[in-house]
Design a protein around this motif. Sequence first.
Motif, short mmCIF file in Angstrom:
data_model
loop_
_atom_site.label_atom_id
_atom_site.label_comp_id
_atom_site.label_asym_id
_atom_site.label_seq_id
_atom_site.Cartn_x
_atom_site.Cartn_y
_atom_site.Cartn_z
N ARG A 237 19.74 -41.29 36.07
CA ARG A 237 19.28 -42.49 36.78
C ARG A 237 19.41 -42.27 38.28
O ARG A 237 20.43 -41.81 38.77
CB ARG A 237 20.10 -43.70 36.34
N ARG A 238 18.37 -42.66 39.02
CA ARG A 238 18.31 -42.45 40.46
C ARG A 238 18.10 -43.79 41.16
O ARG A 238 17.23 -44.56 40.77
CB ARG A 238 17.15 -41.50 40.79
N LEU A 239 18.91 -44.08 42.16
CA LEU A 239 18.74 -45.28 42.97
C LEU A 239 18.78 -44.90 44.45
O LEU A 239 19.58 -44.04 44.85
CB LEU A 239 19.84 -46.31 42.68
N GLY A 240 17.93 -45.55 45.23
CA GLY A 240 17.95 -45.34 46.67
C GLY A 240 18.89 -46.32 47.35
O GLY A 240 19.84 -46.83 46.74
N VAL A 241 18.64 -46.60 48.60
CA VAL A 241 19.46 -47.56 49.35
C VAL A 241 18.56 -48.66 49.87
O VAL A 241 17.38 -48.44 50.19
CB VAL A 241 20.21 -46.88 50.52
N PRO A 242 19.07 -49.88 49.97
CA PRO A 242 18.26 -50.99 50.47
C PRO A 242 18.15 -50.94 51.99
O PRO A 242 18.89 -50.21 52.65
CB PRO A 242 19.05 -52.22 50.02
N PRO A 243 17.22 -51.71 52.58
CA PRO A 243 17.13 -51.76 54.04
C PRO A 243 18.43 -52.30 54.63
O PRO A 243 19.05 -53.21 54.09
CB PRO A 243 15.96 -52.73 54.29
N GLY A 244 18.83 -51.74 55.74
CA GLY A 244 20.05 -52.18 56.38
C GLY A 244 20.54 -51.14 57.36
O GLY A 244 20.09 -49.99 57.35
N THR A 245 21.49 -51.53 58.20
CA THR A 245 22.05 -50.62 59.20
C THR A 245 23.41 -50.14 58.73
O THR A 245 24.33 -50.95 58.53
CB THR A 245 22.21 -51.34 60.56
N ALA A 246 23.54 -48.84 58.53
CA ALA A 246 24.81 -48.27 58.10
C ALA A 246 25.79 -48.29 59.28
O ALA A 246 25.52 -47.71 60.33
CB ALA A 246 24.62 -46.86 57.59
N ARG A 247 26.90 -48.97 59.10
CA ARG A 247 27.90 -49.08 60.16
C ARG A 247 29.03 -48.07 59.98
O ARG A 247 29.65 -47.63 60.94
CB ARG A 247 28.49 -50.49 60.18
N ARG A 248 29.33 -47.71 58.75
CA ARG A 248 30.49 -46.86 58.47
C ARG A 248 30.36 -46.29 57.07
O ARG A 248 29.62 -46.80 56.24
CB ARG A 248 31.79 -47.69 58.56
N SER A 249 31.07 -45.21 56.83
CA SER A 249 31.09 -44.63 55.48
C SER A 249 32.44 -44.81 54.80
O SER A 249 32.54 -44.61 53.59
CB SER A 249 30.75 -43.13 55.56
#
Length: 303
Positions: A237-249
């Motif tokens: 199963r493969r999922l991407g990431v939704p729209p948004g600004t990555a602030r930290r990991s």
Amino acid sequence: MVYTVTLNPALDYEVLVDGFRAGELNRTSWEHMHFGGKGVNVSTVLHGLGVGTTALGFVAGFTGKALEDGLKARGIPTDFIRLEEGLTRVNVKICSGGGGGETEINSQGPAIPPAALEALLQKLDRLGAGDVLVLAGSLPAGLPSNVYQTILDRVEGRGVLTVVDAARDLLKGVLSRRPFLIKPNSAELAELFGKGSLTEEEVLACAGSLQKQGARNILVSMAGDGSVLLDETGAARRLGVPPGTARRSVGAGDSMVAGFLAGWLETRDYAAAHRMGAAAGSATAFSNGLASGEEIRTLLPLF
């Protein structure tokens, strides 16, 4: 009940420094103290999602008391073993503005005497059918390198679902114990197989190898490229990431583990668990701390 074991928890002091310059005076524009360690993060996110959880592990000194008191103040149950010597570590996370990335300075933490380890094992003897045990993070000084195997052997045959989020030899050592879930990130997976980086096809191939070695389900986080789940039914199963600004990991992978477990416990469906895990990981990446249950459920319909 989900029990998390963090053998080397920490107070994570996270700061934002615009244009960080090594060897010079830098000033923060934002700072926050997190009660951290990978298993502690999992318990925090699970609690926010309404899943019963207890954080286990070792704490020491005034920093350990601050961590324990802070979690209790947030309503997160703990059952830590207090050590007589040493200090719970303080880790520094420097987030640099202007595309400078993140710099981490992780402390060693206190040494764990054999008697303290035995006390932890005795606590784990209480676990039974329907419980989930999460082992996450690195080992502090004083513990044998096979301690994760020892813990999994201790709960074997009692119907406990086991989850391991660790790297390198710690992860390889537990595969024969058939953990319910392992969650390497793509960099850890590449390192495990002696590669510099992995394509998505190679991620699936490496995950398949780990499954053949014993892991039932392999969830691989790939930062901005999303995630891949190879589950025990054979589905990839493969999922991407939704729209948004990555602030930290920091904490995003731990949040993914928590979300996956919350989704699985609620539905017993791997696709639903994967979506909840992806939503939790993304929500934390988009925030300045570990995501709340509300933030996670807001993103869930995007998967």
